[in-house]
Design a protein around this motif. Structure first.
Motif, PDB file in Angstrom:
ATOM      1  N   GLY A 110       0.723  -1.093   0.023  1.00 17.30           N
ATOM      2  CA  GLY A 110       0.060  -0.108   0.135  1.00 17.30           C
ATOM      3  C   GLY A 110       0.792   1.324  -0.046  1.00 17.30           C
ATOM      4  N   ILE A 111       2.212   1.251  -0.122  1.00 20.47           N
ATOM      5  CA  ILE A 111       3.103   2.385  -0.318  1.00 20.47           C
ATOM      6  C   ILE A 111       2.992   3.110  -1.486  1.00 20.47           C
ATOM      7  CG2 ILE A 111       5.416   3.164  -0.358  1.00 20.47           C
ATOM      8  CD1 ILE A 111       6.365   0.458   1.069  1.00 20.47           C
ATOM      9  N   GLU A 112       2.835   4.403  -1.342  1.00 21.13           N
ATOM     10  CA  GLU A 112       2.551   5.299  -2.582  1.00 21.13           C
ATOM     11  C   GLU A 112       3.589   4.891  -3.849  1.00 21.13           C
ATOM     12  OE1 GLU A 112       3.485   8.818  -5.180  1.00 21.13           O
ATOM     13  OE2 GLU A 112       4.575   8.343  -3.455  1.00 21.13           O
ATOM     14  N   ASP A 113       3.022   5.291  -4.792  1.00 23.09           N
ATOM     15  CA  ASP A 113       3.869   4.560  -6.125  1.00 23.09           C
ATOM     16  C   ASP A 113       5.443   5.135  -6.254  1.00 23.09           C
ATOM     17  OD1 ASP A 113       4.562   5.038  -9.401  1.00 23.09           O
ATOM     18  OD2 ASP A 113       3.432   3.256  -9.129  1.00 23.09           O
ATOM     19  N   LYS A 114       5.481   6.401  -6.234  1.00 30.63           N
ATOM     20  CA  LYS A 114       6.736   6.974  -6.452  1.00 30.63           C
ATOM     21  C   LYS A 114       7.734   6.675  -5.327  1.00 30.63           C
ATOM     22  CE  LYS A 114       7.081  10.958  -8.348  1.00 30.63           C
ATOM     23  NZ  LYS A 114       7.028  12.508  -8.474  1.00 30.63           N
ATOM     24  N   GLU A 115       7.285   6.658  -4.118  1.00 34.97           N
ATOM     25  CA  GLU A 115       7.982   6.122  -2.728  1.00 34.97           C
ATOM     26  C   GLU A 115       8.270   4.738  -3.104  1.00 34.97           C
ATOM     27  OE1 GLU A 115      10.381   6.704   0.524  1.00 34.97           O
ATOM     28  OE2 GLU A 115       9.225   8.035  -0.708  1.00 34.97           O
ATOM     29  N   LEU A 116       7.269   3.862  -3.514  1.00 33.22           N
ATOM     30  CA  LEU A 116       7.654   2.366  -3.622  1.00 33.22           C
ATOM     31  C   LEU A 116       8.947   2.145  -4.534  1.00 33.22           C
ATOM     32  CD1 LEU A 116       7.084  -0.636  -3.110  1.00 33.22           C
ATOM     33  CD2 LEU A 116       5.480  -0.548  -4.946  1.00 33.22           C
ATOM     34  N   ARG A 117       8.690   2.861  -5.666  1.00 33.25           N
ATOM     35  CA  ARG A 117       9.810   2.896  -6.726  1.00 33.25           C
ATOM     36  C   ARG A 117      11.230   3.292  -6.126  1.00 33.25           C
ATOM     37  NH1 ARG A 117       7.636   2.323 -11.931  1.00 33.25           N
ATOM     38  NH2 ARG A 117       5.463   2.640 -11.969  1.00 33.25           N
ATOM     39  N   ARG A 118      11.292   4.136  -5.271  1.00 33.47           N
ATOM     40  CA  ARG A 118      12.538   4.705  -4.549  1.00 33.47           C
ATOM     41  C   ARG A 118      12.997   3.715  -3.775  1.00 33.47           C
ATOM     42  NH1 ARG A 118      12.077   8.597  -0.758  1.00 33.47           N
ATOM     43  NH2 ARG A 118      14.459   9.060  -1.168  1.00 33.47           N
ATOM     44  N   THR A 119      12.075   3.018  -3.039  1.00 31.66           N
ATOM     45  CA  THR A 119      12.455   1.901  -2.076  1.00 31.66           C
ATOM     46  C   THR A 119      12.780   0.539  -2.874  1.00 31.66           C
ATOM     47  OG1 THR A 119      10.666   2.830  -0.670  1.00 31.66           O
ATOM     48  CG2 THR A 119      11.539   0.563  -0.087  1.00 31.66           C
ATOM     49  N   LEU A 120      12.369   0.235  -3.739  1.00 32.05           N
ATOM     50  CA  LEU A 120      12.922  -0.876  -4.420  1.00 32.05           C
ATOM     51  C   LEU A 120      14.250  -0.655  -5.176  1.00 32.05           C
ATOM     52  CD1 LEU A 120       9.488  -2.272  -6.180  1.00 32.05           C
ATOM     53  CD2 LEU A 120      10.723  -3.209  -4.330  1.00 32.05           C
ATOM     54  N   GLN A 121      14.136   0.560  -5.718  1.00 29.16           N
ATOM     55  CA  GLN A 121      15.426   1.085  -6.368  1.00 29.16           C
ATOM     56  C   GLN A 121      16.623   0.803  -5.449  1.00 29.16           C
ATOM     57  OE1 GLN A 121      15.641   5.132  -7.906  1.00 29.16           O
ATOM     58  NE2 GLN A 121      16.575   4.594  -9.544  1.00 29.16           N
ATOM     59  N   SER A 122      16.501   1.430  -4.151  1.00 30.44           N
ATOM     60  CA  SER A 122      17.536   1.142  -3.112  1.00 30.44           C
ATOM     61  C   SER A 122      17.727   0.002  -2.718  1.00 30.44           C
ATOM     62  CB  SER A 122      17.126   2.087  -2.054  1.00 30.44           C
ATOM     63  OG  SER A 122      16.136   1.271  -1.364  1.00 30.44           O
ATOM     64  N   LEU A 123      16.875  -1.051  -2.526  1.00 33.05           N
ATOM     65  CA  LEU A 123      17.212  -2.307  -2.417  1.00 33.05           C
ATOM     66  C   LEU A 123      17.694  -3.269  -3.767  1.00 33.05           C
ATOM     67  CD1 LEU A 123      13.986  -3.243  -0.308  1.00 33.05           C
ATOM     68  CD2 LEU A 123      16.095  -2.985   0.311  1.00 33.05           C
ATOM     69  N   ALA A 124      17.444  -3.077  -4.725  1.00 36.81           N
ATOM     70  CA  ALA A 124      17.772  -3.700  -6.047  1.00 36.81           C
ATOM     71  C   ALA A 124      18.789  -3.119  -6.900  1.00 36.81           C
ATOM     72  CB  ALA A 124      16.475  -4.013  -6.886  1.00 36.81           C
ATOM     73  N   CYS A 125      18.950  -1.840  -6.672  1.00 32.90           N
ATOM     74  CA  CYS A 125      19.848  -1.060  -7.709  1.00 32.90           C
ATOM     75  C   CYS A 125      21.254  -0.456  -7.194  1.00 32.90           C
ATOM     76  CB  CYS A 125      19.182  -0.115  -8.511  1.00 32.90           C
ATOM     77  SG  CYS A 125      17.859  -1.049  -9.387  1.00 32.90           S
ATOM     78  N   GLY A 126      21.185  -0.479  -5.583  1.00 31.26           N
ATOM     79  CA  GLY A 126      22.086   0.322  -4.946  1.00 31.26           C
ATOM     80  C   GLY A 126      23.459  -0.580  -4.776  1.00 31.26           C
TER      81      GLY A 126
END
Length: 842
Positions: free
Chosen positions: A700-716
């Motif tokens: 239920g996380i807001e779209d843009k915040e979710l993309r940032r979160t997944l980016q930090s976990l998978a692309c950092g």
């Protein structure tokens, strides 16, 4: 005429007197008996006391005392005469030998000691007055002058003088005593003039070689000085009597100088050639040649002694100096760079000062140095600054800038230097502030730039207050060229320094850096922008536990309080109070019955309870928390509201952070992650692979915040998840799997949640807009406050007062909009007779 007699005294302690007033025979008896005395040795001349005694009517008269003088008289006359005054001399235990008694100039007696003799009768001498007044020989003045004239001629002609100097002195003395000093003075003057004129005329047409000619002039001058000193020595009595007693008569020395001056002026060729030679020699020395400085010294002293130095030498000398340095200045400015030119000027000025110490008269020093400064410096101020000032500043040439400052101060050109400094700071600073590509390094560059300027100000500009004010004004201008952005970047720079992870920085270095930043902070006009961004970053450091040092944080707030007052830091201090209070609440919660009986096992949670007015405003973000966290939140809420009734708790999920224990095939790790990262990672306990849409629906996380979160976990840097397909951006059809190959050298990995510390574009925009909104409220309040006091005010006066009260930059057009807004809301109204005047509505 004189008579020598031998006499002796029998009793020195008693006055001699005649026992028989009628007896005169002892005189003859003494005279007749004198040959029987043995010869006496000649003694040194002494002054002795004598008693003069006479028998007048058989009564004893007072005896006057007569002292014999050493100086011989001109025409003494002594006779033995019983009818005249009697002179009686006595000497203790001795007799007179060859006594010469004189009258007129004084009485002299040559005494010699003699063996003791039996008492002898007193010898009486009779002194007769001149019967006629003595007269001078008729040719006395002429004959004496001939002797003196011959002596003066031999002195000028450097010939041996046959006449004794003592006799010459006596001759002058005699002439003066007989009131002939005036004639003597005129004759000496005439004789000296003849010889001085001849000496100077002999120099006409002499050697073409200037150095040789100058040597001849020097010899002539030295001879003149020696000759006049000798003449003055002979005629010293004339100087001391006639010259002193007669007004408007020069001393012999001054008379000689006046004659030399007169005939040097008549021999114009000699004077002109001498001056020309002196100027040539000095020019040769300036060009590096070796010259006879002693010769220059003597000749210039001659000009000074004669009183012709200012007109005959100094004036043409300064003109030639001006021409010489004018040509040299132009030549060197074209050939040399600025540092070398300044060194050359410094050397030239030192040389001119040294020249004045060695041979040029001290009175010429000021105009001489001023001439050199005018031609070498004053004429080229603009060229020097245009050609080299920026280069010296960029190169941090401390010594050269110091030399420039000192030289410019000599010609009152510091104002030009100050203006160039102002232009340089503005130009260089503008290139730093306006370069948006280097915003990240702006504050560091400004600090380095300011440090360099401060060093130059201290070491090169001698802490001149005017230059210090120029630096401040220029910095205030350049730092506010871009409104708000420098203030924001300074706040972020402070955040970077106070954030944990600055390894190798000591507390002293951190304090020093904060002090330097505070200098830039003083120049900011929109300090409210700095406050907003500083408060936002401070909140993250405190809530996420990223602060390097609480002491450093409090020190920074103390500095801001000193600069801006307690009103500026009230909210910042309130944030620290909330953190301290939250620690107490958490301790109390852990001891409560709710915590001991209802909390799920295996979870530890710490809650920060924040006062809304102190902290930045955060937009609420919904998220579906794991069941354990929901239970924990409900239990804490129950405990808090039971303790503080009437309050409302609102959870800020975006600021939460967790430490997860993760099992990887290559070992167990602890991951420091954000609350959103925690929610996403917990999903992979029940699934190996999840799509973007699955994760979005589950969390239920807001779209843009979710993309940032997944980016930090998978692309950092630390990839706990793997994204398919690979790429930097998260797309709608991407899928994510747990990374079985994850490995890291450290057990606890803190950088996974670094994304929380990073500012988003939305956060930045929101902060800026909030600042502008606050400014509108401040403007409205200021307008109402002013109008409430004044009741009626013109538009121009209102705008002027607003600029004085508001502490941030604002345009007049924006103020006008706020005035219109207040008119619409019926706080103000326009005057019916004059629309440019506003009335306050109560």
């Amino acid at each position: 005429m004189s008579q020598r007699t031998n006499s002796s005294s029998t009793n020195p302690n008693k006055r001699s007197s005649s026992s028989n007033p009628n007896a005169t025979t002892p005189i003859a008896a003494a005279a007749a008996a004198s040959p029987i005395f043995p010869p006496m040795k000649k003694a040194k001349s002494q002054g002795v006391s004598c008693s003069v005694d006479g028998n007048m009517n058989g009564q004893q008269q007072p005896t006057p005392h007569v002292h014999f003088a050493e100086t011989p008289a001109l025409s003494p006359m002594i006779e033995d005469d019983p009818n005249d005054a009697v002179l009686e001399a006595s000497s203790p235990s001795s007799a007179f030998g060859r006594v010469g008694a004189t009258c007129g100039g004084g009485i002299t007696s040559n005494l010699s000691r003699k063996k003791a003799t039996p008492p002898q009768p007193t010898k009486k001498l009779v002194i007769k007055l001149f019967k006629a007044k003595p007269t001078l020989p008729s040719n006395f003045e002429e004959s004496t002058w001939e002797i003196l004239k011959s002596a003066i001629s031999t002195i000028f002609l450097k010939q041996p003088n046959p006449c004794d100097s003592e006799k010459l002195y006596q001759a002058v003395n005699n002439l003066c005593l007989h009131k002939l000093g005036g004639n003597l003075y005129q004759r000496i003057e005439k004789e000296c003039e003849f010889h001085i004129s001849a000496a100077l005329q002999s120099l006409v047409g002499q050697s073409e070689d200037l150095v040789v000619f100058l040597s001849l002039v020097e010899n002539c001058w030295q001879d003149f000085c020696d000759q006049m000193l000798m003449i003055r020595g002979i005629a010293l009595f004339l100087d001391r009597t006639y010259v002193k007693q007669t007004p408007n008569v020069r001393s012999l020395w001054d008379m000689g100088l006046q004659l030399f001056h007169k005939h040097l002026a008549l021999a114009a060729e000699v004077e002109h050639k001498t001056v020309f030679g002196l100027l040539k020699m000095i020019e040769s020395e300036r060009l590096g040649e070796s010259v006879d400085r002693t010769l220059l010294n003597h000749l210039l002293k001659m000009f000074t002694a004669l009183g012709i130095y200012p007109e005959s030498f100094e004036k043409p000398f300064l003109e030639r100096t001006s021409e010489f340095y004018a040509a040299e200045g132009v030549k060197y400015m074209q050939q040399a760079d600025v540092p070398d030119y300044l060194k050359h000027v410094e050397i030239r000025l030192q040389e001119e000062n040294e020249r004045c110490l060695l041979y040029i008269d001290a009175s010429t020093r000021k105009p001489l140095v001023a001439t050199a400064e005018r031609q070498l410096l004053e004429r080229h101020i603009s060229a020097i600054l245009d050609k080299g000032f920026m280069m010296l500043m960029d190169g941090k040439r401390i010594d050269d800038l110091q030399r420039m400052y000192l030289l410019f101060s000599r010609v009152n050109a510091l104002e030009s230097l100050r203006q160039s400094l102002n232009q340089y700071i503005r130009k260089t600073g503008q290139s730093i502030v306006m370069d948006e590509e280097k915003d990240k390094d702006m504050v560091s560059s400004l600090l380095d730039f300011k440090a360099n300027l401060d060093r130059i100000w201290e070491e090169s500009f001698y802490k001149n207050d005017s230059f210090s004010n120029t630096i401040k004004d220029a910095f205030e201008h350049l730092i506010n060229i871009r409104q708000n952005r420098p203030a924001e970047l300074i706040a972020k720079f402070v955040d970077e320094k106070l954030r944990a992870g600055n390894k190798g920085t000591s507390e002293e270095e951190l304090e020093g850096t904060l002090d330097k930043v505070l200098v830039l902070f003083r120049f900011i006009q929109g300090k409210d922008v700095f406050e907003a961004f500083y408060k936002k970053d401070l909140a993250k450091r405190l809530l996420l536990g990223k602060s390097a040092s609480i002491d450093a944080e409090k020190s920074m707030i103390s500095k801001l309080k000193t600069e801006c007052g307690s009103q500026f830091t009230n909210k910042l201090e309130g944030m620290f109070k909330d953190i301290e209070l939250s620690k107490e609440i958490n301790e109390s919660f852990k001891q409560s019955s709710q915590a001991r009986t209802k909390l799920p096992s295996g979870i530890e949670m710490s809650v920060h309870v924040l006062t809304t007015g102190y902290w930045p405003t955060y937009p609420p973000m919904d998220v579906r928390l794991p069941h354990e966290l929901n239970v924990y939140q409900d239990i804490f809420k129950e405990f808090y509201l039971s303790k503080y009734s009437g309050r409302r708790l609102m959870w800020q999920n975006s600021l939460g952070h967790c430490v997860l224990k993760a099992e990887f095939p290559k070992g167990r790790k602890e991951l420091a992650v954000s609350l959103f990262q925690t929610v996403v990672l917990m999903l992979f306990n029940d699934a190996q692979k999840l799509s973007f849409q699955d994760i979005k629906e589950s969390t239920g996380i807001e779209d843009k915040e979710l993309r940032r979160t997944l980016q930090s976990l998978a692309c950092g840097k630390f990839r706990v998840l793997q994204k398919m397909p690979k790429g930097r951006d998260v797309e709608d059809d991407d899928t994510f799997v747990f990374n079985d190959q994850f490995a890291a050298p450290l057990y606890r990995i803190k950088q996974v949640n670094a994304i929380q510390m990073k500012e988003t574009i939305e956060e930045n925009t929101s902060t800026t807009e909030r600042v502008f909104q606050d400014r509108q409220y401040q403007v409205d309040a200021a307008i109402v406050r002013i109008m409430k006091t004044r009741k009626m005010l013109s538009h121009t006066l209102l705008i002027t007062e607003l600029f004085q009260q508001l502490k941030f930059p604002i345009k007049p057009a924006d103020l006008k909009k706020r005035i219109e807004s207040l008119i619409d809301r019926e706080y103000l109204e326009r005057d019916k007779n004059n629309p440019q005047v506003y009335n306050y509505l109560a």
